[in-house]
Design a protein around this motif. Structure first.
Motif, PDB file in Angstrom:
ATOM      1  N   SER A 157       0.830  -1.210   0.000  1.00 59.61           N
ATOM      2  CA  SER A 157       0.000   0.000   0.000  1.00 59.61           C
ATOM      3  C   SER A 157       0.861   1.255   0.000  1.00 59.61           C
ATOM      4  CB  SER A 157      -0.940   0.001   1.209  1.00 59.61           C
ATOM      5  OG  SER A 157      -0.241   0.238   2.424  1.00 59.61           O
ATOM      6  N   LYS A 158       1.997   1.210   0.682  1.00 56.85           N
ATOM      7  CA  LYS A 158       2.878   2.372   0.731  1.00 56.85           C
ATOM      8  C   LYS A 158       3.751   2.480  -0.517  1.00 56.85           C
ATOM      9  CE  LYS A 158       1.702   4.375   4.575  1.00 56.85           C
ATOM     10  NZ  LYS A 158       1.135   5.748   4.555  1.00 56.85           N
ATOM     11  N   ALA A 159       4.065   1.365  -1.136  1.00 57.43           N
ATOM     12  CA  ALA A 159       4.763   1.420  -2.419  1.00 57.43           C
ATOM     13  C   ALA A 159       3.879   2.106  -3.457  1.00 57.43           C
ATOM     14  CB  ALA A 159       5.134   0.009  -2.873  1.00 57.43           C
ATOM     15  N   GLY A 160       2.585   1.824  -3.378  1.00 55.86           N
ATOM     16  CA  GLY A 160       1.648   2.492  -4.261  1.00 55.86           C
ATOM     17  C   GLY A 160       1.670   4.001  -4.096  1.00 55.86           C
ATOM     18  N   VAL A 161       1.840   4.471  -2.865  1.00 49.44           N
ATOM     19  CA  VAL A 161       1.914   5.909  -2.594  1.00 49.44           C
ATOM     20  C   VAL A 161       3.102   6.529  -3.316  1.00 49.44           C
ATOM     21  CG1 VAL A 161       2.431   7.589  -0.773  1.00 49.44           C
ATOM     22  CG2 VAL A 161       0.669   5.853  -0.403  1.00 49.44           C
ATOM     23  N   GLU A 162       4.248   5.844  -3.298  1.00 47.71           N
ATOM     24  CA  GLU A 162       5.432   6.376  -3.963  1.00 47.71           C
ATOM     25  C   GLU A 162       5.235   6.442  -5.473  1.00 47.71           C
ATOM     26  OE1 GLU A 162       9.109   4.610  -2.815  1.00 47.71           O
ATOM     27  OE2 GLU A 162       8.805   4.983  -0.667  1.00 47.71           O
ATOM     28  N   VAL A 163       4.611   5.433  -6.050  1.00 46.75           N
ATOM     29  CA  VAL A 163       4.334   5.444  -7.483  1.00 46.75           C
ATOM     30  C   VAL A 163       3.380   6.585  -7.840  1.00 46.75           C
ATOM     31  CG1 VAL A 163       3.279   4.161  -9.387  1.00 46.75           C
ATOM     32  CG2 VAL A 163       4.787   2.987  -7.779  1.00 46.75           C
ATOM     33  N   LEU A 164       2.329   6.739  -7.055  1.00 45.53           N
ATOM     34  CA  LEU A 164       1.372   7.802  -7.306  1.00 45.53           C
ATOM     35  C   LEU A 164       2.024   9.179  -7.204  1.00 45.53           C
ATOM     36  CD1 LEU A 164      -1.718   6.397  -5.370  1.00 45.53           C
ATOM     37  CD2 LEU A 164      -1.495   6.647  -7.850  1.00 45.53           C
ATOM     38  N   THR A 165       2.963   9.338  -6.303  1.00 45.22           N
ATOM     39  CA  THR A 165       3.680  10.613  -6.172  1.00 45.22           C
ATOM     40  C   THR A 165       4.287  11.032  -7.497  1.00 45.22           C
ATOM     41  OG1 THR A 165       4.212  10.190  -3.851  1.00 45.22           O
ATOM     42  CG2 THR A 165       5.597  11.782  -5.007  1.00 45.22           C
ATOM     43  N   ARG A 166       4.959  10.105  -8.156  1.00 44.95           N
ATOM     44  CA  ARG A 166       5.623  10.431  -9.420  1.00 44.95           C
ATOM     45  C   ARG A 166       4.604  10.682 -10.536  1.00 44.95           C
ATOM     46  NH1 ARG A 166       9.308   6.882  -6.828  1.00 44.95           N
ATOM     47  NH2 ARG A 166       8.281   4.994  -7.577  1.00 44.95           N
ATOM     48  N   TYR A 167       3.546   9.900 -10.569  1.00 46.02           N
ATOM     49  CA  TYR A 167       2.510  10.109 -11.580  1.00 46.02           C
ATOM     50  C   TYR A 167       1.840  11.470 -11.406  1.00 46.02           C
ATOM     51  CZ  TYR A 167       2.350   5.678 -14.099  1.00 46.02           C
ATOM     52  OH  TYR A 167       2.644   4.629 -14.924  1.00 46.02           O
TER      53      TYR A 167
END
Length: 250
Positions: A157-167
């Motif tokens: 769930s937190k890895a998803g946060v990092e990906v969304l940050t860049r997007y």
């Protein structure tokens, strides 16, 4: 207590703001002049946090909402209204093995940690873009990059946060909206204390500083990312972990 006007005239929404890192973030943003909307699930704790801020001369109000519920998350965005700063701090962690993590537990963690920020950004970032300015700060976790024998769902769930940050940095950056993540290491919060109990001192042996962080230290970094001093920072994941160790000391 230091007072600044760096965020004077700005309005911020901080999720998970009734304790720990979120509460420190809300107070710090208020001390820099921002009007703050605090979010949490407990009305009494929320009202107490608002009183602390207003006692210092700040401007704050509280909205209760359950981020595990998509409709309630969107209601929070609607009631908060137009904001200049969004801090997605609320988090849910259930550190269990994969086999012991049922579908409901997985869904709860993804809903609160990943889907709720997604919905809030979708609801609030377009308004920031129209006004030509805004800062979104997500609170991640080193669990996204440092695997452990338990907690895979939380880490995902937190890895998803990092990906969304860049997007989101790519999606909204040209419109004047910056999106960044602060990724804390161990921090002494009420939740961590409740989870570790008498073993809480072990946190101080997990990094190169030889101590776990304090919520106020993370709040300073969030305020930096939210404010004008970080105007050229976009799409970054800032590690605030005291310096990771590859292994624990003997």
């Amino acid at each position: 207590m230091s007072i600044s006007t760096a965020l004077q005239g700005r309005k911020a929404l901080v999720t998970g703001a009734t304790s720990g890192i979120g509460k420190s973030v809300a107070r710090n943003l208020s001390r820099q002049g921002a009007t703050v909307v605090l979010h949490g699930r407990d009305q009494a704790r929320g009202e107490a946090a608002v009183k602390e801020i207003t006692a210092e001369g700040g401007n704050a109000r509280f909205i209760a909402a359950d981020l595990a519920d998509a409709d309630d998350t969107l209601r929070l965005a609607a009631e908060a209204g137009a904001v200049d700063i969004l801090v997605c701090n609320a988090g849910l962690y259930e550190f269990t093995s994969t086999a012991a993590t049922d579908a409901a537990s997985f869904d709860r963690q993804i809903a609160v940690n990943t889907r709720a920020p997604f919905l809030l950004v979708g609801a609030l970032a377009p308004g920031m873009a129209e006004r030509g300015r805004g800062s979104i700060v997500l609170v991640g976790s080193r669990a996204a990059r440092q695997p452990a024998p338990i907690g895979a769902a939380y880490g995902a769930s937190k890895a998803g946060v990092e990906v969304l940050t860049r997007y989101w940095a790519a999606e909204f950056g040209a419109s004047g909206v910056r999106v960044n993540t602060v990724s804390p290491g161990p921090v002494h919060t009420e939740g961590v204390q409740a989870m570790l109990g008498e073993h809480i001192a072990a946190l101080d042996a997990t990094n190169a500083r030889g101590r776990a962080g304090a919520p106020a230290e993370i709040a300073e970094i969030v305020s930096f990312l939210a404010g004008p001093a970080s105007s050229y920072v976009n799409g970054a994941v800032l590690f605030a972990d005291g310096g990771e160790r590859s292994t624990l000391p003997a």
